[in-house]
Write a protein that holds these residues in place. Structure first.
Motif, PDB file in Angstrom:
ATOM      1  N   ARG A 129       0.831  -1.210   0.000  1.00  0.00           N
ATOM      2  CA  ARG A 129       0.000   0.000   0.000  1.00  0.00           C
ATOM      3  C   ARG A 129       0.861   1.254   0.000  1.00  0.00           C
ATOM      4  O   ARG A 129       0.612   2.184  -0.751  1.00  0.00           O
ATOM      5  CB  ARG A 129      -0.909   0.027   1.221  1.00  0.00           C
ATOM      6  CG  ARG A 129      -2.098  -0.865   1.115  1.00  0.00           C
ATOM      7  CD  ARG A 129      -3.107  -0.575   2.248  1.00  0.00           C
ATOM      8  NE  ARG A 129      -3.961  -1.717   2.389  1.00  0.00           N
ATOM      9  CZ  ARG A 129      -4.001  -2.522   3.436  1.00  0.00           C
ATOM     10  NH1 ARG A 129      -3.252  -2.287   4.483  1.00  0.00           N
ATOM     11  NH2 ARG A 129      -4.794  -3.562   3.455  1.00  0.00           N
ATOM     12  N   SER A 130       1.850   1.284   0.924  1.00  0.00           N
ATOM     13  CA  SER A 130       2.658   2.501   1.036  1.00  0.00           C
ATOM     14  C   SER A 130       4.045   2.196   1.571  1.00  0.00           C
ATOM     15  O   SER A 130       4.277   1.161   2.198  1.00  0.00           O
ATOM     16  CB  SER A 130       1.968   3.508   1.955  1.00  0.00           C
ATOM     17  OG  SER A 130       1.933   3.028   3.278  1.00  0.00           O
ATOM     18  N   VAL A 131       4.950   3.137   1.304  1.00  0.00           N
ATOM     19  CA  VAL A 131       6.301   3.121   1.841  1.00  0.00           C
ATOM     20  C   VAL A 131       6.484   4.467   2.540  1.00  0.00           C
ATOM     21  O   VAL A 131       6.271   5.515   1.925  1.00  0.00           O
ATOM     22  CB  VAL A 131       7.352   2.945   0.725  1.00  0.00           C
ATOM     23  CG1 VAL A 131       8.759   2.992   1.296  1.00  0.00           C
ATOM     24  CG2 VAL A 131       7.113   1.657  -0.047  1.00  0.00           C
ATOM     25  N   ASN A 136       7.814   3.206  -8.645  1.00  0.00           N
ATOM     26  CA  ASN A 136       8.081   4.586  -8.233  1.00  0.00           C
ATOM     27  C   ASN A 136       7.654   4.869  -6.796  1.00  0.00           C
ATOM     28  O   ASN A 136       7.159   5.949  -6.488  1.00  0.00           O
ATOM     29  CB  ASN A 136       7.407   5.572  -9.190  1.00  0.00           C
ATOM     30  CG  ASN A 136       7.899   5.412 -10.606  1.00  0.00           C
ATOM     31  OD1 ASN A 136       9.074   5.141 -10.831  1.00  0.00           O
ATOM     32  ND2 ASN A 136       7.009   5.548 -11.557  1.00  0.00           N
ATOM     33  N   ALA A 137       7.852   3.918  -5.912  1.00  0.00           N
ATOM     34  CA  ALA A 137       7.373   4.028  -4.530  1.00  0.00           C
ATOM     35  C   ALA A 137       8.358   4.731  -3.606  1.00  0.00           C
ATOM     36  O   ALA A 137       7.996   5.107  -2.492  1.00  0.00           O
ATOM     37  CB  ALA A 137       7.061   2.639  -3.982  1.00  0.00           C
ATOM     38  N   PHE A 138       9.604   4.907  -4.058  1.00  0.00           N
ATOM     39  CA  PHE A 138      10.623   5.543  -3.224  1.00  0.00           C
ATOM     40  C   PHE A 138      11.473   6.438  -4.107  1.00  0.00           C
ATOM     41  O   PHE A 138      11.732   6.118  -5.263  1.00  0.00           O
ATOM     42  CB  PHE A 138      11.503   4.482  -2.549  1.00  0.00           C
ATOM     43  CG  PHE A 138      12.432   5.025  -1.514  1.00  0.00           C
ATOM     44  CD1 PHE A 138      11.990   5.291  -0.227  1.00  0.00           C
ATOM     45  CD2 PHE A 138      13.762   5.279  -1.824  1.00  0.00           C
ATOM     46  CE1 PHE A 138      12.848   5.795   0.738  1.00  0.00           C
ATOM     47  CE2 PHE A 138      14.628   5.780  -0.867  1.00  0.00           C
ATOM     48  CZ  PHE A 138      14.170   6.044   0.413  1.00  0.00           C
ATOM     49  N   ARG A 139      11.909   7.543  -3.532  1.00  0.00           N
ATOM     50  CA  ARG A 139      12.671   8.528  -4.307  1.00  0.00           C
ATOM     51  C   ARG A 139      14.000   8.829  -3.623  1.00  0.00           C
ATOM     52  O   ARG A 139      14.036   9.160  -2.439  1.00  0.00           O
ATOM     53  CB  ARG A 139      11.851   9.798  -4.422  1.00  0.00           C
ATOM     54  CG  ARG A 139      12.458  10.841  -5.286  1.00  0.00           C
ATOM     55  CD  ARG A 139      11.452  11.946  -5.442  1.00  0.00           C
ATOM     56  NE  ARG A 139      12.057  13.098  -6.060  1.00  0.00           N
ATOM     57  CZ  ARG A 139      11.543  14.298  -6.033  1.00  0.00           C
ATOM     58  NH1 ARG A 139      10.386  14.497  -5.419  1.00  0.00           N
ATOM     59  NH2 ARG A 139      12.142  15.294  -6.609  1.00  0.00           N
ATOM     60  N   VAL A 140      15.073   8.717  -4.380  1.00  0.00           N
ATOM     61  CA  VAL A 140      16.401   9.069  -3.899  1.00  0.00           C
ATOM     62  C   VAL A 140      16.669  10.510  -4.322  1.00  0.00           C
ATOM     63  O   VAL A 140      16.497  10.873  -5.487  1.00  0.00           O
ATOM     64  CB  VAL A 140      17.483   8.132  -4.483  1.00  0.00           C
ATOM     65  CG1 VAL A 140      18.874   8.592  -4.082  1.00  0.00           C
ATOM     66  CG2 VAL A 140      17.232   6.690  -4.036  1.00  0.00           C
TER      67      VAL A 140
END
Length: 131
Positions: free
Chosen positions: A36-38, A114-118
């Motif tokens: 569902r989410s990170v 695309n659940a996490f962004r660096v």
């Protein structure tokens, strides 16, 4: 690895007497996990980040991947709906969005795109390399 389907159950007493109930136990295939989410959903290069992954049908010794340049450690399947993990984002990690993958011990897995962004060190909002 057990095949799904109904099974017979036999109970045997210590004196050797036994009785069998036909097709009274059902082996079901586990469901594939869902993310569902990170949270948090971003982190800067060169930092450690503690993340919470929420979803469904997590179990056992799950593995988690955030792609190259991100080292994942201390993964704990807290419940069927929560995983915690510690990330180290290497200074050489590419800036941009990452897919997050959770894999259960039975090899069923889910990927949230695309659940996490660096982000760059000291930069909270660069829009480079989306995708």
């Amino acid at each position: 690895s057990a095949r799904k389907g109904k099974r017979d159950v036999t109970v045997t007493n210590l004196d050797g007497q036994s009785n069998t109930k036909r097709r009274c136990f059902k082996v079901k295939k586990r469901k594939a996990p869902k993310i569902r989410s990170v949270d948090p959903n971003r982190g800067r290069v060169g930092t450690h980040v503690n993340v919470r992954i929420t979803g469904k049908d997590f179990w056992g010794h799950v593995t988690v991947s955030f792609g190259s340049g991100i080292v994942v450690s201390h993964v704990v399947c807290v419940s069927s709906e929560l995983i915690t993990a510690r990330l180290y984002i290497r200074t050489t990690a590419h800036i941009g969005y990452r897919d997050v993958t959770v894999r259960n011990p039975d090899h069923q897995e889910v990927t949230k795109r695309n659940a996490f962004r660096v982000t760059r060190s000291g930069d909270g909002d660069d829009d480079d390399d989306h995708g």
